[in-house]
Design a protein around this motif. Structure first.
Motif: not given
Length: 1173
Positions: A174-176, A179, A985, A990-991, A994-995, A1026, A1029, A1031
């Motif tokens: 998925q887009k993180t 990305t 996290n 987690t998303e 990461l922001r 990552l 997720l 990635d």
């Protein structure tokens, strides 16, 4: 060994006493009852609830109601209980308020002042959470991007919570947030987040004071206070009267005055202006509700004003559209009244009266500290505005016939003077250079004396402001100082006004009070005499003066020589020496820092304790057991601040011996600084015990250890000699700091002679010569076309070239830091964005948020001739230094809490830390750096003890407060965002984590750049997140960068580098690059085997993974061969187990943490812990 044991026992005993004393003082406060108050409101919602505690003031409950969205329309009201009005300045417990009490909100009649306050409040509500402050000295004060960064897809977050805190795993990557991460140098165009915006919800077209003001006399007796004009969204122009009983719509028009009410409206009167507009305009009612909802999504700390400290101003700003608003010009009247009487304050009396407040009981001490902090913040704000007015020529000096440099000013009851040596006081010490340093030392002395807080000894309120290259000193005015024709008020120290005969005096009572402070400052009592043979005893230096004011208070001022001279530096660097190529240091005011005096006193006391312990041991082992050392002996050591100056010593052999001892003590302290303190700092840098990131953190690190910044060159030379790779990142920072300080000094000199309209032209050309030579090697200066009367300007910046500027920087570094900068260092090795950031912050420059080209680009894509243009320089703001008050008791409570936890008393330690937080909030307020660091320390503690939800709550507060008070890109704010990302996290977000990490790492690249050990830790944490997720390709990039950083800093054979290779190998395996993973793991195995041996757990772990990777590599080779022969391939080899990698917890990189939450923090924390159980 016995002496060391004795010392440890002594330290332990002292620590235990500290904890016991703190606990005794705070146990009563910690047990205060907490309850929920019910408030009956005249209008909807009818009732509201407030969480309070018994020690809160009624005024604080009123403020909460005004700030709350449900009751924000009320400003002029009182609280009543059973029909009795509550005193705003009494505590709830004093009024008998308990859990079961219901209070009534009673609307009160307006006065003109209350009406003005209400109108200001309504305008602030309508402006949204990020209102432009018309009275601020810069663009966007106290900014926070927290809500903009936290703006996420709530659905995705809820899905993670429904999966028991684990991120949903999709078969496809998925887009993180990382990305599209750009690993190259960041662009300043992204400094302000794209989704950050001010409120676009419009409730009214306009709201301003009507042209029918002031109120006619015949209408004043009818109760009219003010007239307003507003235009609704529907286009209707309303004329509103502010009266003693509220607000009503009148019949006036622009041409006709008719103050009678408009009875044709269904509702034409209300106590609140908001309520009236809601009844008249449906669009206002709907949009105001949307505006309140928009404000509600922000963190509460983002919307309240910063009023207990000087707010942070960002150095990169986005230009906002200037909107026509007739009400903006009337805000000065609304704030200050008709004659601006509200702004006229007796600052000195307020300062001293607050310090005289009782300090025996804890609640009195807290209230006293809160009042002192507030008056300091108000004085700083007024002093800064006054200094700008003085420099811009808007204030007339009271000595206009004297030369301009000698001009003195009084503005808003504050005395202003320029930091020049106008009277020749510093002629033998370095002239203007020494005078410039003396102002900073004087402020440092005021801060030190205030921290000791001796009863009966007073200092002046003081703020130092650097603006447009000029340093202004703002001070409170001592009563009667301008009326006296003689100098009889000077009762302590040496006074020479240049006209009358010099005077040396020492008042016995003054001397006794100063002695109390001198014992804490470790200053020695010494005898001095004058030319007449008069001999007196002083604790302070001759230059420090004691004054008896007309108010009967004893003031101590001119504190720039509070500490002794650094004699080793003075003799080695401030005098011409044969065979030395170094020029003479520019001034002789080279003094110790107070931290160094304290450190040296601690060092001597430890040696004394060891001597006592050894003597006791010898006595116990000796033949005469009856001989014992004196247990009543006290350690007595102090430094004479007048040593190595031209003070006159009384005649006598006794005085000569005392002088020799004093000189030896000061010289030994100077050697201790050079030979011990600086060397210990280098060791801390080498072992990564301290890892500064920017010039500000490096300065703080050195100052805490008592090291002056003039020793930067010495530190750089030691690092050059050691050639230790682990010091490269600090060495680079040290050299950068010298370049920044030299550039700041040169730029200030260029700005000093310029009119304001030439400032952007000078700054842009300076930046082009320093940072833009790769884009345009020969930038040409531009001149302003708006200045009248200057046809051919001859300003110094017009002759500035890149080569000339670089030579001036090298010369300045050589003179001031005794370091020879390599000729091409700035052009080759300097990091331009960190350098630009530091110079802007030090000089007070705000530039436009856009992409600046520092390297050469193709001519077709060039849109400008130089990197910087004058239009890029949006503003120049003052740089402020002030004597910030300290809440010693709050800090001691926090340290006692940490000490209790270290000794195993976790519950007591947590209670003390939470109580300290309450003391911080009550003393400093919510929005203060000291409170923010307390939030951050508590968050880190709860995270390490698996109370992550509580940690997140505290960390969010720390992030917002640090952004608003220290800067959105300050090191503390960046570290707080990194920690918050880890905390999110840990609970499955987690998303979102990461922001936060991406936001922090963007600023990290601007602050420092690559090759920093803390940056490697952040890269590894991002890589692990990552992987959570899935990635894997993205995580490999961060693990590779972390490996490269650690390999550069620690070398190829270091264990930390081996760990980086090990993590990289796992990441490559997850990404199915088994060949590269095998190579990386081999490197890790070789490092661990060489360091730990074959039987160590690390070595065995890497050996096992190495076998798996080798097996996978063999299978891949076979499959490749089969594919080549057109045969059916075998199944894919298995990857390493993903859950093993998820077990690794990201590591927060801790920074050195210095330490009104309301006391119900403690209750909330305990409730959360019980609910978790």
């Amino acid at each position: 060994m016995d002496s060391n044991t004795t010392l440890k026992d002594s330290v332990k005993e002292t620590a235990e006493k500290l904890v016991e004393n703190i606990v005794e003082d705070t146990v009563v406060e910690a047990e205060e009852p907490h309850f929920t108050l019910t408030i009956n409101v005249p209008q909807l919602p009818g009732k509201t609830q407030v969480l309070a505690n018994a020690s809160e003031l009624v005024q604080e409950v009123r403020q909460w109601l005004t700030d709350s969205p449900e009751t924000s329309m009320y400003t002029c009201f009182s609280l009543c209980y059973k029909g009795n009005r509550l005193d705003d300045y009494k505590e709830l417990q004093e009024e008998g308020i308990t859990q079961d009490c219901e209070l009534d909100l009673i609307e009160e009649p307006y006065t003109e002042r209350e009406a003005r306050i209400h109108i200001i409040h309504v305008r602030e509500l309508l402006a949204g959470p990020f209102k432009q402050n018309t009275s601020s000295v810069g663009i966007d004060p106290g900014l926070s991007f927290f809500t903009a960064i936290s703006d996420i897809n709530e659905k995705a977050t809820n899905e993670q919570h429904q999966n028991n805190g684990k991120a949903k795993v999709n078969p496809e990557v998925q887009k993180t947030p990382f990305t599209d991460y750009d690993f190259s140098a960041p662009s300043l165009a992204k400094f302000v987040p794209n989704n950050f915006g001010r409120c676009s919800i419009k409730c009214l077209d306009s709201l301003y004071l009507s042209g029918w003001n002031p109120v006619p006399f015949e209408r004043r007796r009818r109760g009219d206070l003010l007239y307003l004009t507003t235009t609704t969204i529907e286009g209707e122009i309303l004329h509103i009267t502010s009266a003693i009983n509220g607000f009503f719509a009148n019949k006036s028009t622009i041409k006709n005055f008719d103050p009678n009410p408009r009875t044709d409206l269904k509702t034409y009167h209300a106590h609140s202006l908001v309520s009236l507009l809601q009844a008249i305009s449906p669009s206002f009612r709907a949009n105001f509700k949307s505006l309140q909802d928009f404000i509600a999504i922000h963190h509460p700390f983002e919307t309240i004003p910063v009023n207990t400290c000087f707010p942070a101003y960002p150095w990169v700003v986005r230009q906002s559209k200037h909107i026509y608003d007739m009400g903006r010009a009337t805000e000065i009247y609304l704030n200050l009244g008709t004659d601006a009487v509200d702004s006229l304050r007796d600052w000195n009396d307020e300062f001293q009266s607050q310090r005289e407040y009782p300090r025996v009981e804890l609640k009195d001490r807290v209230l006293r500290e809160r009042l002192v902090n507030k008056i300091q913040a108000d004085f700083t704000e007024s002093a800064v505005k006054g200094a700008i007015a003085v420099i811009n020529g808007n204030v007339i000096p009271f000595n206009p016939r004297d030369p301009e440099e000698e001009h003195m000013y009084v503005y808003n009851n504050i005395f202003f003077s320029k930091a020049f040596d106008t009277r020749g006081t510093f002629a033998k010490l370095g002239g203007n250079d020494a005078a410039h340093v003396a102002t900073g030392k004087d402020l440092e002395g005021i801060r030190t004396v205030n921290a000791i807080d001796v009863e009966g000894l007073y200092t002046l309120g003081c703020v130092v402001v650097d603006y447009k290259g000029i340093r202004i000193v703002a001070q409170t005015i001592v009563p009667g100082i301008f009326r006296r024709q003689d100098d009889s008020s000077i009762v302590y120290g040496y006074f020479d006004n240049g006209r009358d005969e010099p005077k040396l005096c020492s008042d016995p009572e003054f001397h006794e009070i100063v002695g109390k402070a001198a014992r804490a400052l470790h200053l020695a009592e010494h005898s001095v005499s004058d030319s007449k043979g008069t001999t007196v005893k002083l604790y302070t230096s001759l230059e420090t003066k004691g004054l008896m004011g007309d108010d009967g208070r004893r003031y101590l001022f001119d504190l720039y020589r509070l500490n002794p001279i650094d004699i080793e530096f003075l003799e080695n660097e401030c005098e011409d020496k044969e065979g030395s190529n170094l020029p003479r240091y520019p001034h002789k005011l080279t003094l110790f820092r107070p931290e160094l005096v304290e450190s040296y006193w601690d060092h001597k006391s430890r040696l004394w304790l060891q001597e006592i312990a050894i003597a006791k041991q010898k006595e116990s082992e000796g033949s005469n057991p009856e001989a014992t050392s004196s247990d009543n002996e006290e350690f007595n050591f102090a430094l004479n601040p007048d040593v190595f100056t031209n003070y006159k010593l009384p005649e006598g052999e006794e005085y000569e011996k005392t002088k020799e001892i004093d000189e030896e003590n000061v010289r030994n302290a100077s050697k201790y600084l050079r030979d011990t303190v600086i060397r210990m700092l280098i060791i801390e840098f080498t072992t990564l015990a301290v890892t500064p990131v920017d010039g500000s953190s490096l300065t703080t690190t050195m100052h805490r250890r008592g090291i002056n910044m003039r020793y930067l060159g010495m530190i750089a030379n030691i690092m050059d000699e050691s050639q230790d790779k682990k010091l490269d990142h600090v060495k680079h920072l040290v050299i950068h700091e010298m370049i920044i300080r030299a550039s700041k000094r040169i730029l200030r000199g260029l700005l000093r002679e310029l009119p304001l309209t030439y400032v952007p032209y000078c700054i842009s050309h300076f930046f082009n010569c320093l940072l833009g030579t790769d884009y345009n090697p020969n930038p040409q200066p531009m001149v302003s076309d708006t200045t009248i009367g200057i046809d051919n300007p001859t300003y110094a910046y017009l002759n500035l070239t890149p080569s000339l500027l670089l030579q001036q920087i090298r010369d300045t570094i050589l003179i001031r830091f005794r370091y020879s900068l390599p000729e091409n260092f700035i052009n080759v090795n300097v990091r331009k964005l960190p350098l630009l950031r530091e110079i802007c912050l030090r000089v007070g420059i705000q530039i436009a948020a856009q992409g600046y080209h520092f390297v050469n680009v193709k001519k077709k894509s060039r849109k400008r001739l130089t990197t910087f243009l004058p239009d890029d320089i949006l503003n120049i703001i003052p740089v402020v230094k002030q004597a910030n008050p300290r809440s010693v008791f709050a800090e001691e409570t926090f340290e006692a809490g940490k000490l209790s936890i270290a000794r195993g008393h976790r519950e007591l330690g947590v209670d003390l830390m939470l109580q300290s937080l309450a003391l911080h909030e009550q003393s400093y307020g919510f929005l203060h750096p000291a409170t923010a660091k307390c939030y951050a320390a508590l968050a880190l503690y709860f995270y390490h003890h698996d109370d992550t939800e509580i940690a997140i709550d505290f960390q969010k507060k720390a992030v917002v407060v640090l952004e608003r008070t220290c800067g959105v890109d300050s090191v503390d704010a960046v570290h707080s965002y990194l920690h918050l990302g880890l905390f999110e996290n840990a609970v499955g977000n987690t998303e979102l984590g990461l922001r936060y990490m991406r936001h922090a790492m963007y600023y990290w690249e601007i602050i420092y750049g690559p090759l920093h050990p803390d940056g490697a830790t952040a890269d590894q944490n991002v890589g692990i997140m990552l992987q959570n997720l899935r990635d894997f390709d993205g995580s490999v990039k961060f693990f590779e960068r972390a490996k490269d950083t650690n390999e550069t800093i620690f070398g190829k054979n270091n264990v930390i580098t081996g760990e980086s290779y090990h993590l990289l190998a796992k990441a490559l395996a997850f990404a199915e690059d088994f060949k590269a993973a095998l190579i990386a793991e081999k490197s890790a195995y070789n490092i661990f085997h060489a360091t730990y041996g074959a039987d160590h757990q690390k070595t065995k772990e890497t050996e096992l993974l190495l076998k798996d990777l080798t097996s996978n590599a063999v299978q891949n080779a076979k499959m490749a061969l089969l594919k080549k022969q057109d045969k059916q391939p075998q199944p894919q080899p298995q990857q390493p187990q993903q859950p093993q990698q998820q077990q690794r917890k990201p590591t927060p990189r801790t920074t050195t943490i210095q330490l009104r939450t309301t006391p119900h923090h403690l209750t909330q924390a305990k409730k959360k812990k019980l609910s978790k159980k």
